[in-house]
Write an enzyme that holds these catalytic residues in place. Sequence first.
Site, PDB file in Angstrom:
ATOM      1  N   TYR A 268     -10.954   0.438  10.689  1.00  9.63           N
ATOM      2  CA  TYR A 268     -12.218   0.769   9.948  1.00  9.63           C
ATOM      3  C   TYR A 268     -12.576  -0.242   8.925  1.00  9.63           C
ATOM      4  O   TYR A 268     -13.476  -0.012   8.042  1.00  9.63           O
ATOM      5  CB  TYR A 268     -12.277   2.019   9.399  1.00  9.63           C
ATOM      6  CG  TYR A 268     -10.885   2.641   8.629  1.00  9.63           C
ATOM      7  CD1 TYR A 268     -10.731   2.242   7.367  1.00  9.63           C
ATOM      8  CD2 TYR A 268      -9.798   3.174   9.365  1.00  9.63           C
ATOM      9  CE1 TYR A 268      -9.602   2.684   6.651  1.00  9.63           C
ATOM     10  CE2 TYR A 268      -8.597   3.526   8.568  1.00  9.63           C
ATOM     11  CZ  TYR A 268      -8.636   3.082   7.219  1.00  9.63           C
ATOM     12  OH  TYR A 268      -7.534   3.631   6.683  1.00  9.63           O
ATOM     13  N   LYS A 269     -11.653  -1.116   8.682  1.00  9.16           N
ATOM     14  CA  LYS A 269     -11.837  -2.180   7.551  1.00  9.16           C
ATOM     15  C   LYS A 269     -12.914  -3.235   8.223  1.00  9.16           C
ATOM     16  O   LYS A 269     -13.955  -3.129   8.295  1.00  9.16           O
ATOM     17  CB  LYS A 269     -10.640  -2.646   7.095  1.00  9.16           C
ATOM     18  CG  LYS A 269      -9.962  -1.189   6.277  1.00  9.16           C
ATOM     19  CD  LYS A 269      -8.538  -1.610   5.697  1.00  9.16           C
ATOM     20  CE  LYS A 269      -8.174  -0.441   4.847  1.00  9.16           C
ATOM     21  NZ  LYS A 269      -6.634  -0.464   4.414  1.00  9.16           N
TER      22      LYS A 269
ATOM     23  N   ARG B 218     -12.214  -4.317  -6.929  1.00  9.50           N
ATOM     24  CA  ARG B 218     -11.849  -5.141  -5.998  1.00  9.50           C
ATOM     25  C   ARG B 218     -13.264  -5.398  -5.209  1.00  9.50           C
ATOM     26  O   ARG B 218     -13.973  -4.768  -4.668  1.00  9.50           O
ATOM     27  CB  ARG B 218     -11.206  -4.291  -5.006  1.00  9.50           C
ATOM     28  CG  ARG B 218     -10.426  -5.221  -3.856  1.00  9.50           C
ATOM     29  CD  ARG B 218      -9.336  -4.412  -3.232  1.00  9.50           C
ATOM     30  NE  ARG B 218      -9.926  -3.243  -2.698  1.00  9.50           N
ATOM     31  CZ  ARG B 218      -9.233  -2.392  -1.709  1.00  9.50           C
ATOM     32  NH1 ARG B 218      -8.066  -2.882  -1.359  1.00  9.50           N
ATOM     33  NH2 ARG B 218      -9.783  -1.480  -1.040  1.00  9.50           N
TER      34      ARG B 218
ATOM     35  N   ASP C  22       1.923  -5.530   8.653  1.00 12.01           N
ATOM     36  CA  ASP C  22       1.029  -4.763   8.547  1.00 12.01           C
ATOM     37  C   ASP C  22      -0.309  -5.541   8.260  1.00 12.01           C
ATOM     38  O   ASP C  22      -0.488  -6.250   7.279  1.00 12.01           O
ATOM     39  CB  ASP C  22       0.757  -3.745   6.959  1.00 12.01           C
ATOM     40  CG  ASP C  22      -0.158  -2.757   7.006  1.00 12.01           C
ATOM     41  OD1 ASP C  22      -1.362  -3.310   7.153  1.00 12.01           O
ATOM     42  OD2 ASP C  22      -0.055  -1.451   6.577  1.00 12.01           O
TER      43      ASP C  22
ATOM     44  N   PHE D 101       0.905  -1.255  -0.145  1.00 12.39           N
ATOM     45  CA  PHE D 101       0.174  -0.059  -0.093  1.00 12.39           C
ATOM     46  C   PHE D 101       0.922   1.222   0.044  1.00 12.39           C
ATOM     47  O   PHE D 101       1.948   1.226   0.760  1.00 12.39           O
ATOM     48  CB  PHE D 101      -0.661  -0.091   1.269  1.00 12.39           C
ATOM     49  CG  PHE D 101      -1.964   0.879   1.341  1.00 12.39           C
ATOM     50  CD1 PHE D 101      -3.181   0.635   0.719  1.00 12.39           C
ATOM     51  CD2 PHE D 101      -1.961   2.324   1.977  1.00 12.39           C
ATOM     52  CE1 PHE D 101      -4.276   1.596   0.704  1.00 12.39           C
ATOM     53  CE2 PHE D 101      -3.153   2.950   2.072  1.00 12.39           C
ATOM     54  CZ  PHE D 101      -4.092   2.799   1.355  1.00 12.39           C
TER      55      PHE D 101
HETATM   56  C1  LIG Z   1      -5.996   0.562   4.232  1.00 11.46           C
HETATM   57  C2  LIG Z   1      -4.360   0.609   4.578  1.00 11.46           C
HETATM   58  C3  LIG Z   1      -3.871   1.492   5.105  1.00 11.46           C
HETATM   59  C4  LIG Z   1      -4.286   2.705   5.602  1.00 11.46           C
HETATM   60  O1  LIG Z   1      -3.675   3.706   6.483  1.00 11.46           O
HETATM   61  P1  LIG Z   1      -4.401   4.784   7.128  1.00 11.46           P
HETATM   62  O2  LIG Z   1      -3.373   5.561   7.855  1.00 11.46           O
HETATM   63  O3  LIG Z   1      -5.475   4.434   7.890  1.00 11.46           O
HETATM   64  O4  LIG Z   1      -4.871   5.713   6.086  1.00 11.46           O
HETATM   65  C5  LIG Z   1      -2.406   1.335   5.390  1.00 11.46           C
HETATM   66  N1  LIG Z   1      -1.828   0.274   4.865  1.00 11.46           N
HETATM   67  C6  LIG Z   1      -2.514  -0.628   4.203  1.00 11.46           C
HETATM   68  C7  LIG Z   1      -1.665  -2.025   3.925  1.00 11.46           C
HETATM   69  C8  LIG Z   1      -3.867  -0.650   4.225  1.00 11.46           C
HETATM   70  O5  LIG Z   1      -4.629  -1.529   3.429  1.00 11.46           O
END
Ligand SMILES: *Cc1c(COP(=O)(O)O)cnc(C)c1O
Length: 421
Positions: A249-250, A396, A224, A147
């Site tokens: 939040y996921k 997705r 992560d 990401f």
């Molecule tokens: C959704 C996601 C994030 C989001 O980071 P935020 O700081 O909450 O915006 C980070 N890393 C991965 C792998 C994600 O899927």
Amino acid sequence: MTDLAPSADRPAELPDLPDLPAGLLDRAAALDAADPLARYRDLFAPSEGLIAYLDGNSLGRPLTATRERLASFVDGPWAARLIRSWDEGWMDAPTELGDTLGRVALGAAAGQTVVADSTTVLLYKLARAAVDARPGRRVIVADTENFPTDRFVLQGIAAERGLELRWITPDAESGVTPEEVAAAVGPDTALVLLSHVAYKSGYIADLPAITRIVHDAGALVLWDLCHSAGSVPLDLDADGVDIAVGCTYKYLNGGPGSPAFAYLAAGLQDEVRQPVQGWMGAADPFAMGPDYEPAAGIRQLISGTPPVIGMLPMRDMLALISEAGMPAVRAKSQALTGFAIEVVDEYLAGVRVASPRDPERRGSHVMLDHPDFKRVVAEAWARGVVPDFRPPQGLRVGLSPLSTSFTEVANGLWVIRDLLG
Ligand SMILES: *Cc1c(COP(=O)(O)O)cnc(C)c1O
């Protein structure tokens, strides 16, 4: 215990789309009838005009119970108790909720998980702490398919600390393998940062094997868990993980911008120092002393005032996951993604599955590939079917196990088929 009686405002029954083949509808209905978790779906707040929510991996749906929890928080701890609430639970919320999250979703014993900040900020704090805990080692290993925020944070830390970033380039439709990690790490490596479930392909990395490889090289590993927490069982303690961060939040349905979580193994808590030294992570915040002295244990990861309101909604989802159990959640996730792949193979000509077909290596979303998907996703949203688009041409399909039915998947994919023309 959660009240499993259907809420008064349960979502309307899904419409049968006109030309949906009877065979497909029957198959979806049979899967729903046999689903031991089907009744949980009624506990989510209804969404006007929604045919299929295929993005629970990006923003989980709210639970009806959350409405009452938020209202009673305003009237109770906030309005009635005001500042006294800091002594009546708010100060301990980051670690108390962290312990719950660790127990329910992470395989983490108490005292190693904290809820704070955002994933991006926690990634920075923990990755910086990790490289500083391995002085003399000049390399951070990461992968090009991770990401953006993960990659960007590491670029910043490498620049700040004068370190080298060594990139693994994995197969984009699967993910980073143990062999690739073994080839990338060495005596120069301070830290390896990887996603457990890849945000695009949905590939589940071999966390136990990779963790061992990183340790054999003398480095620390930071996992992560954004796309794992709440959908794929984790066993962080047993697998010897050093550090982990993730979103709430996921699949934990904490709501937009709900704070993230960090896990720091007990054995590292005296060794690792995070760089954002704030008063709330100090040994005695209200001593207002001249110099920073970190709190003992996991509290040292806190920087500023805990985001108490943002911690409320995820409690409802954690209660449901705890009741259902992660093994059952995982079984339904595999069944949902397997069904989605089955429907694509049978009915969506020209669409390619760009995720692992092996259910053991697949998280709770499926990436589909077709040149028209940018247009299709925009049009699908207007029709109440909500997947998301990932460039260059990925659609997705994120299937949150407790809030998604098989009929919903069939209906959603049927609309996508229709839009492909
Ligand atoms: C959704 C996601 C994030 C989001 O980071 P935020 O700081 O909450 O915006 C980070 N890393 C991965 C792998 C994600 O899927």
